[in-house]
Design a protein around this motif. Structure first.
Motif, PDB file in Angstrom:
ATOM      1  N   GLN A   1       0.942  -1.232  -0.042  1.00 28.30           N
ATOM      2  CA  GLN A   1      -0.019  -0.116  -0.025  1.00 28.30           C
ATOM      3  C   GLN A   1       0.850   1.277  -0.145  1.00 28.30           C
ATOM      4  OE1 GLN A   1      -2.618   0.106   3.420  1.00 28.30           O
ATOM      5  NE2 GLN A   1      -3.247   2.379   2.974  1.00 28.30           N
ATOM      6  N   VAL A   2       1.778   1.323   0.922  1.00 26.76           N
ATOM      7  CA  VAL A   2       2.825   2.489   0.988  1.00 26.76           C
ATOM      8  C   VAL A   2       3.566   2.831  -0.308  1.00 26.76           C
ATOM      9  CG1 VAL A   2       4.682   3.614   2.182  1.00 26.76           C
ATOM     10  CG2 VAL A   2       2.747   2.587   3.500  1.00 26.76           C
ATOM     11  N   MET A   3       4.252   1.400  -0.894  1.00 22.46           N
ATOM     12  CA  MET A   3       5.208   1.608  -1.989  1.00 22.46           C
ATOM     13  C   MET A   3       4.272   1.981  -2.957  1.00 22.46           C
ATOM     14  SD  MET A   3       7.952   0.763  -0.996  1.00 22.46           S
ATOM     15  CE  MET A   3       9.258   0.161  -1.897  1.00 22.46           C
ATOM     16  N   HIS A   4       3.035   1.614  -3.228  1.00 25.04           N
ATOM     17  CA  HIS A   4       2.188   2.034  -4.504  1.00 25.04           C
ATOM     18  C   HIS A   4       1.769   3.592  -4.324  1.00 25.04           C
ATOM     19  CE1 HIS A   4       1.276  -2.426  -5.247  1.00 25.04           C
ATOM     20  NE2 HIS A   4       2.667  -2.231  -5.691  1.00 25.04           N
ATOM     21  N   GLN A   5       1.344   3.860  -2.989  1.00 21.30           N
ATOM     22  CA  GLN A   5       0.834   5.202  -2.885  1.00 21.30           C
ATOM     23  C   GLN A   5       1.917   6.196  -3.347  1.00 21.30           C
ATOM     24  OE1 GLN A   5      -0.165   5.508   1.321  1.00 21.30           O
ATOM     25  NE2 GLN A   5      -2.409   5.073   0.943  1.00 21.30           N
ATOM     26  N   HIS A   6       3.322   5.886  -3.224  1.00 17.23           N
ATOM     27  CA  HIS A   6       4.576   6.672  -3.443  1.00 17.23           C
ATOM     28  C   HIS A   6       5.149   6.456  -4.878  1.00 17.23           C
ATOM     29  CE1 HIS A   6       3.829   7.667   0.944  1.00 17.23           C
ATOM     30  NE2 HIS A   6       4.335   8.636   0.542  1.00 17.23           N
ATOM     31  N   ASN A   7       4.629   5.443  -5.555  1.00 11.78           N
ATOM     32  CA  ASN A   7       5.059   5.156  -6.998  1.00 11.78           C
ATOM     33  C   ASN A   7       6.532   4.405  -6.783  1.00 11.78           C
ATOM     34  OD1 ASN A   7       2.473   5.756  -8.411  1.00 11.78           O
ATOM     35  ND2 ASN A   7       2.958   7.910  -8.189  1.00 11.78           N
ATOM     36  N   VAL A   8       6.686   3.887  -5.786  1.00 11.61           N
ATOM     37  CA  VAL A   8       8.200   3.451  -5.575  1.00 11.61           C
ATOM     38  C   VAL A   8       8.192   2.068  -6.080  1.00 11.61           C
ATOM     39  CG1 VAL A   8       9.947   2.806  -3.811  1.00 11.61           C
ATOM     40  CG2 VAL A   8       8.389   4.763  -3.392  1.00 11.61           C
ATOM     41  N   TYR A   9       9.288   1.928  -7.135  1.00 13.19           N
ATOM     42  CA  TYR A   9       9.520   0.449  -7.631  1.00 13.19           C
ATOM     43  C   TYR A   9      10.533  -0.260  -7.056  1.00 13.19           C
ATOM     44  CZ  TYR A   9      11.453  -3.029 -10.879  1.00 13.19           C
ATOM     45  OH  TYR A   9      12.073  -4.154 -11.456  1.00 13.19           O
ATOM     46  N   TYR A  10      10.094  -1.761  -6.936  1.00 11.51           N
ATOM     47  CA  TYR A  10      10.956  -2.448  -6.116  1.00 11.51           C
ATOM     48  C   TYR A  10      10.882  -3.793  -6.761  1.00 11.51           C
ATOM     49  CZ  TYR A  10       6.402  -4.419  -4.207  1.00 11.51           C
ATOM     50  OH  TYR A  10       5.185  -4.657  -3.867  1.00 11.51           O
ATOM     51  N   GLN A  11      11.911  -4.501  -6.664  1.00  7.83           N
ATOM     52  CA  GLN A  11      12.204  -5.737  -6.929  1.00  7.83           C
ATOM     53  C   GLN A  11      11.714  -6.792  -6.017  1.00  7.83           C
ATOM     54  OE1 GLN A  11      15.586  -6.811  -9.806  1.00  7.83           O
ATOM     55  NE2 GLN A  11      16.188  -4.557  -9.223  1.00  7.83           N
ATOM     56  N   THR A  12      11.172  -8.040  -6.153  1.00  7.34           N
ATOM     57  CA  THR A  12      10.980  -9.012  -5.211  1.00  7.34           C
ATOM     58  C   THR A  12      11.903 -10.317  -5.519  1.00  7.34           C
ATOM     59  OG1 THR A  12       8.602  -8.661  -5.378  1.00  7.34           O
ATOM     60  CG2 THR A  12       9.260 -10.988  -4.478  1.00  7.34           C
ATOM     61  N   GLY A  13      12.606 -10.480  -4.382  1.00 11.14           N
ATOM     62  CA  GLY A  13      13.587 -11.537  -4.075  1.00 11.14           C
ATOM     63  C   GLY A  13      13.091 -12.863  -3.881  1.00 11.14           C
ATOM     64  N   GLY A  14      11.884 -12.836  -3.100  1.00 13.51           N
ATOM     65  CA  GLY A  14      11.430 -13.945  -2.528  1.00 13.51           C
ATOM     66  C   GLY A  14      10.340 -13.608  -1.738  1.00 13.51           C
ATOM     67  N   ILE A  15       9.342 -14.462  -1.603  1.00 13.94           N
ATOM     68  CA  ILE A  15       8.110 -14.527  -0.767  1.00 13.94           C
ATOM     69  C   ILE A  15       8.084 -15.803   0.061  1.00 13.94           C
ATOM     70  CG2 ILE A  15       5.557 -14.390  -1.019  1.00 13.94           C
ATOM     71  CD1 ILE A  15       5.694 -13.821  -3.937  1.00 13.94           C
ATOM     72  N   TYR A  16       8.044 -15.102   1.562  1.00  7.45           N
ATOM     73  CA  TYR A  16       8.047 -16.178   2.461  1.00  7.45           C
ATOM     74  C   TYR A  16       7.046 -16.093   3.511  1.00  7.45           C
ATOM     75  CZ  TYR A  16      13.198 -16.745   0.945  1.00  7.45           C
ATOM     76  OH  TYR A  16      14.185 -17.141   0.128  1.00  7.45           O
ATOM     77  N   ASN A  17       6.590 -17.005   4.056  1.00  9.53           N
ATOM     78  CA  ASN A  17       5.487 -16.874   5.191  1.00  9.53           C
ATOM     79  C   ASN A  17       6.128 -16.914   6.531  1.00  9.53           C
ATOM     80  OD1 ASN A  17       6.113 -19.488   5.164  1.00  9.53           O
ATOM     81  ND2 ASN A  17       4.112 -20.411   5.092  1.00  9.53           N
ATOM     82  N   SER A  18       7.627 -16.781   6.559  1.00 11.44           N
ATOM     83  CA  SER A  18       8.402 -16.796   7.990  1.00 11.44           C
ATOM     84  C   SER A  18       9.246 -15.617   7.884  1.00 11.44           C
ATOM     85  CB  SER A  18       9.014 -18.244   7.850  1.00 11.44           C
ATOM     86  OG  SER A  18      10.425 -18.159   8.939  1.00 11.44           O
ATOM     87  N   MET A  19       9.020 -15.054   9.281  1.00 11.93           N
ATOM     88  CA  MET A  19       9.672 -13.816   9.485  1.00 11.93           C
ATOM     89  C   MET A  19      11.196 -14.353   9.761  1.00 11.93           C
ATOM     90  SD  MET A  19       7.512 -11.444   9.832  1.00 11.93           S
ATOM     91  CE  MET A  19       8.525 -10.383  10.374  1.00 11.93           C
ATOM     92  N   GLU A  20      11.471 -15.392  10.403  1.00 12.90           N
ATOM     93  CA  GLU A  20      12.972 -15.972  10.390  1.00 12.90           C
ATOM     94  C   GLU A  20      13.623 -16.026   9.175  1.00 12.90           C
ATOM     95  OE1 GLU A  20      14.578 -15.922  13.320  1.00 12.90           O
ATOM     96  OE2 GLU A  20      12.782 -14.925  14.045  1.00 12.90           O
ATOM     97  N   ALA A  21      12.963 -16.678   8.088  1.00 13.54           N
ATOM     98  CA  ALA A  21      13.448 -16.996   6.885  1.00 13.54           C
ATOM     99  C   ALA A  21      13.770 -15.635   6.183  1.00 13.54           C
ATOM    100  CB  ALA A  21      12.408 -17.787   5.801  1.00 13.54           C
ATOM    101  N   ILE A  22      12.981 -14.521   6.374  1.00  9.27           N
ATOM    102  CA  ILE A  22      13.071 -13.371   5.885  1.00  9.27           C
ATOM    103  C   ILE A  22      14.439 -12.729   6.562  1.00  9.27           C
ATOM    104  CG2 ILE A  22      12.148 -10.989   5.525  1.00  9.27           C
ATOM    105  CD1 ILE A  22       9.509 -11.983   5.168  1.00  9.27           C
ATOM    106  N   LYS A  23      14.552 -12.812   7.871  1.00  6.63           N
ATOM    107  CA  LYS A  23      15.685 -12.204   8.268  1.00  6.63           C
ATOM    108  C   LYS A  23      16.883 -12.756   7.935  1.00  6.63           C
ATOM    109  CE  LYS A  23      13.876 -12.284  12.552  1.00  6.63           C
ATOM    110  NZ  LYS A  23      13.888 -12.213  13.923  1.00  6.63           N
TER     111      LYS A  23
END
Length: 293
Positions: free
Chosen positions: A203-225
C-alpha cells in the motif's frame, strides 16, 4: 428450528453432500434431506443449489452456516459452564505471524501465570486466514497485524507498531545514504499474500509510486531475516520482530516519505458470547495498548 437441524446442516456443509453427511451422522439419506427441506421451508430460501447429484451452498446457506456454528458453539459453552463451574477455561487464540514470532509466547505466559485456570490453545497464521477462522468459529480471539475486512468481526487496537527497512550489517550499502535509485536495484524479501505486513508494505510503496524488485516471498519472519542477514537483499519488517537482531546482524535505514505505521488488533466475532475469562484476556491485551502510548 432446533439445534439438531443446525448440527445436521453444518455436517452437510462440511461433507459437501447429503449422502456423506448421512453416513457420518448414522442417519438415512432421506432423513437428512428432510431436515434440509425443513430448514429451507422455514427460512423460505434455498440453502443449496442441486446440480445433478451434487449440491452447492448458496449465499444464504453460507450466512446460515456462520450463525449455526456460533449457536452450536455457544450451546456447547453453556453446557460446559453450567455442568462444571470449576473446569479449566479453554481459549482458542490465534496470532498473525509477526505477533506470533514476537509477543505471543510472552503474552500466553503472562495470562496463564496470572490465572492458571485458563488453558490456551494457540495457532499462528496470516491475517486473512485468521479472519476466515474467526468467521467459521474455529477461534475465539485473534491478534492480527493486518486489516480486517469482514463486517461481522470487531477489532480493537492493543499495541502500536511500525515497519522498518532492514539490511545486512555487511551489505555494501549498510550505513550509507540509500537513494530511491539504490532501492530500485535491491531485491526485497516479502511476506505472502494475505499477510498484514505485505498489505501495508504494498500500500505505501504503491501510494508513492516506488518501484521494487521481489527476491523472495516467505511466510516466515525468520526466513526473511536470514535472507537479509546473508546479504541477498532487503526487507521491510516489524520493529517488534527485528529488535533482537539489530546489534550485530542487521541495521535499519529510512527513506523520505515512506512511513509504515499501524496497530496490532485483537479481533473477535460480533456475535460471540464473551464469558468473564475471555474478557479478562481481552483486557490484558488492551492494557498493552495503554503501555505502548
Amino acid at each position: 428450528m432446533t439445534l439438531r437441524h443446525l448440527a445436521i446442516f453444518i455436517r452437510v456443509c462440511e461433507e459437501n453432500g447429503i449422502t456423506a453427511a448421512a453416513k457420518k451422522l448414522h442417519m438415512t439419506q432421506p432423513s437428512v434431506s428432510q431436515v434440509i427441506q425443513e430448514l429451507e421451508a422455514h427460512y423460505q430460501t434455498l440453502l443449496f443449489e442441486r446440480l445433478g447429484r451434487r449440491i452447492f451452498i448458496t449465499e444464504a446457506g453460507r450466512r446460515l452456516l456462520r450463525y449455526s456454528r456460533n449457536l452450536i458453539n455457544l450451546n456447547m459453552q453453556t453446557e460446559q459452564a453450567m455442568r462444571a463451574f470449576n473446569e479449566v477455561y479453554h481459549l482458542r487464540l490465534g496470532a498473525s505471524i509477526t505477533i506470533g514470532s514476537s509477543i505471543l509466547i510472552d503474552l500466553i505466559k503472562h495470562i496463564t501465570d496470572s490465572d492458571p485456570s485458563k488453558e490456551i490453545f494457540s495457532e499462528i497464521h496470516n491475517t486473512s486466514e485468521l479472519e476466515e477462522m474467526l468467521l467459521n468459529d474455529n477461534l475465539d480471539l485473534a491478534l492480527v497485524e493486518g486489516e480486517i475486512h469482514s463486517e461481522y468481526l470487531i477489532t480493537k487496537p492493543f499495541m502500536n507498531d511500525e515497519l522498518v527497512f532492514i539490511i545486512s550489517k555487511n551489505h555494501p550499502l549498510a550505513g550509507k545514504t540509500i537513494t530511491y535509485d539504490d532501492l530500485a536495484k535491491l531485491k526485497f524479501f516479502i511476506r505472502e499474500t494475505g499477510s498484514g505486513t505485505r498489505e501495508l508494505f504494498e500500500q505505501v510503496m504503491h501510494q508513492h509510486n516506488v518501484y521494487y524488485q521481489t527476491g523472495g516471498i516467505y511466510n516466515s519472519m525468520e526466513a526473511i531475516k536470514k535472507a537479509v542477514i546473508a546479504g541477498l537483499g532487503v526487507s521491510v519488517i516489524s520493529t517488534e520482530a527485528v529488535k533482537d537482531d539489530l546489534e550485530d546482524k542487521l541495521i535499519t535505514f529510512t527513506m523520505p516519505d515512506l512511513v509504515f505505521k499501524r496497530q496490532f488488533n485483537i479481533v473477535y466475532h460480533k456475535n460471540k458470547f464473551i464469558p468473564p475469562e475471555m474478557q479478562e484476556v481481552i483486557d490484558i491485551c488492551l492494557n498493552l495498548n495503554k503501555q505502548s502510548k
